[in-house]
Design an enzyme around this catalytic site. Structure first.
Site, PDB file in Angstrom:
ATOM      1  N   ILE A 230       0.847  -1.194   0.000  1.00 13.58           N
ATOM      2  CA  ILE A 230       0.000   0.000   0.000  1.00 13.58           C
ATOM      3  C   ILE A 230       0.884   1.246   0.000  1.00 13.58           C
ATOM      4  O   ILE A 230       0.477   2.313   0.451  1.00 13.58           O
ATOM      5  CB  ILE A 230      -0.968   0.028   1.208  1.00 13.58           C
ATOM      6  CG1 ILE A 230      -0.230  -0.317   2.520  1.00 13.58           C
ATOM      7  CG2 ILE A 230      -2.128  -0.929   0.981  1.00 13.58           C
ATOM      8  CD1 ILE A 230      -1.088  -0.187   3.762  1.00 13.58           C
ATOM      9  N   ARG A 232       4.302   2.444  -2.654  1.00 16.28           N
ATOM     10  CA  ARG A 232       4.547   2.788  -4.049  1.00 16.28           C
ATOM     11  C   ARG A 232       5.054   1.544  -4.766  1.00 16.28           C
ATOM     12  O   ARG A 232       5.755   0.707  -4.187  1.00 16.28           O
ATOM     13  CB  ARG A 232       5.599   3.906  -4.163  1.00 16.28           C
ATOM     14  CG  ARG A 232       5.046   5.301  -3.933  1.00 16.28           C
ATOM     15  CD  ARG A 232       4.262   5.775  -5.154  1.00 16.28           C
ATOM     16  NE  ARG A 232       3.983   7.194  -5.088  1.00 16.28           N
ATOM     17  CZ  ARG A 232       2.863   7.714  -4.615  1.00 16.28           C
ATOM     18  NH1 ARG A 232       1.918   6.931  -4.141  1.00 16.28           N
ATOM     19  NH2 ARG A 232       2.692   9.026  -4.615  1.00 16.28           N
ATOM     20  N   GLU A 261       0.921   2.045 -13.850  1.00 14.96           N
ATOM     21  CA  GLU A 261      -0.539   2.078 -13.682  1.00 14.96           C
ATOM     22  C   GLU A 261      -1.144   3.296 -14.373  1.00 14.96           C
ATOM     23  O   GLU A 261      -0.485   4.329 -14.482  1.00 14.96           O
ATOM     24  CB  GLU A 261      -0.890   2.066 -12.190  1.00 14.96           C
ATOM     25  CG  GLU A 261      -0.346   3.265 -11.411  1.00 14.96           C
ATOM     26  CD  GLU A 261      -0.592   3.171  -9.913  1.00 14.96           C
ATOM     27  OE1 GLU A 261      -1.036   4.198  -9.361  1.00 14.96           O
ATOM     28  OE2 GLU A 261      -0.354   2.115  -9.297  1.00 14.96           O
ATOM     29  N   HIS A 279      -5.312   1.402  -6.991  1.00 13.79           N
ATOM     30  CA  HIS A 279      -4.644   2.520  -6.315  1.00 13.79           C
ATOM     31  C   HIS A 279      -5.679   3.452  -5.665  1.00 13.79           C
ATOM     32  O   HIS A 279      -5.747   4.646  -5.958  1.00 13.79           O
ATOM     33  CB  HIS A 279      -3.766   3.304  -7.304  1.00 13.79           C
ATOM     34  CG  HIS A 279      -2.737   4.162  -6.612  1.00 13.79           C
ATOM     35  ND1 HIS A 279      -1.612   4.633  -7.233  1.00 13.79           N
ATOM     36  CD2 HIS A 279      -2.667   4.645  -5.335  1.00 13.79           C
ATOM     37  CE1 HIS A 279      -0.888   5.359  -6.398  1.00 13.79           C
ATOM     38  NE2 HIS A 279      -1.523   5.382  -5.232  1.00 13.79           N
TER      39      HIS A 279
END
Length: 313
Positions: A230, A232, A261, A279
């Site tokens: 959670i 990078r 992403e 994300h």
């Protein structure tokens, strides 16, 4: 009085966009068809950049804004901002910490629970008639009482640990130095992974933390272990992670962030042992409103000559 001109790198919710438009002259880089030409036109008037954590502000963008005074980041991560370029010109940088800590921790723990207990598969088991036709769902693994490692015990890492303590888990953490907390400190990431059933990655991203979770850490976590990220994507060697998930060298993963992403590596989509999230760890209405308010408060304070609320630089 002329409103300060601000370069807006990405979109914000309307509850933020409206107040920003009222207080400042916003130049929407994300909406421009020719971004280079747009930046060349508006850059010389820009005094601030409003961006998002994953978008940041690179050296070229900063150089295109000779009057730039401050960069305000919507998010806790600021690794995508060229801090060296900012330091060289005395440009201030702010982010939005604290307000998203608990939501991010909530999602990390929820992902652990969903993956460990097979909740997505179990829900499909009910919906597709397998429960009635085949009987009970295959047994999964318990969470309570097992060993959790937290790589990076900052605000979010501590919030995760507090939640895991409620499950009676055996908690250890890693980072550059020990802290005054009731959990075991293990400096070496490989050693931390070796003693963990669940390894949470909550490191602040920087060049120094890139691929901290590499092949050796993943191998140490092993075929019964779970990796939860959670933080990078850059903190994990994604190629090594995919290889381990495909071969079973790593038991499972739960991921909210990915290289490139939202166009993540398609190898992830074929894997049954990874939980994929878009994300959105901070993605609640309450937290996103608080993040937007803090971003605006930093900009307002700067142009009023007041101390920044949450300075990074």
């Amino acid at each position: 009085m002329t409103k300060p001109q601000i370069l807006q790198v990405g979109p914000y919710p309307e509850w933020d966009q409206g107040p920003l438009d009222q207080a400042f002259t916003m130049h929407r880089l994300f909406a421009a068809s020719d971004k280079a030409a747009f930046l060349a036109t508006v850059g010389p008037q820009v005094r601030a950049i409003a961006t998002r954590g994953e978008l940041g502000a690179n050296a070229a963008m900063i150089a295109a804004c000779p009057l730039l005074e401050v960069i305000s980041v919507y998010g806790v991560g600021y690794d995508a901002v060229d801090l060296a370029a900012c330091r060289a010109r005395g440009i201030r940088v702010t982010n939005t910490p604290d307000v998203l800590t608990n939501d991010v921790a909530d999602l990390g723990v929820a992902m652990m629970l969903m993956q460990a207990r097979g909740m997505l598969g179990a829900e499909r088991w009910v919906r597709d008639g397998s429960w009635a036709a085949k009987g009970l769902y295959p047994l999964q693994r318990k969470v309570w009482g097992r060993r959790a490692g937290i790589l990076g015990l900052g605000r979010i890492g501590q919030a995760v640990a507090t939640r895991l303590a409620g499950f009676g888990m055996d908690i250890a953490y890693g980072g550059p130095r020990p802290k005054d907390v009731p959990w075991d400190y293990i400096a070496d990431p490989v050693a931390l992974a070796t003693r963990s059933d669940f390894l949470f990655v909550t490191l602040a991203a920087s060049p120094a933390t890139r691929h901290t979770v590499g092949r050796d850490v993943i191998a140490a976590l092993g075929p019964e272990g779970m990796l939860i990220n959670i933080s990078r994507a850059s903190n994990i060697d994604e190629a090594a992670l995919l290889d381990a998930l495909e071969t079973g060298a790593l038991g499972s993963a739960a991921l909210d962030v990915f290289d490139g992403e939202p166009a993540l590596n398609p190898r992830f989509l074929a894997l049954p042992n990874v939980l994929l999230q878009p994300h959105h760890a901070s993605g609640t209405i309450e937290t996103r409103k608080a993040m937007g308010q803090l971003l605006r408060d930093n900009l307002t304070a700067h142009f009023a000559g007041q101390p920044l609320r949450t300075p990074v630089l």
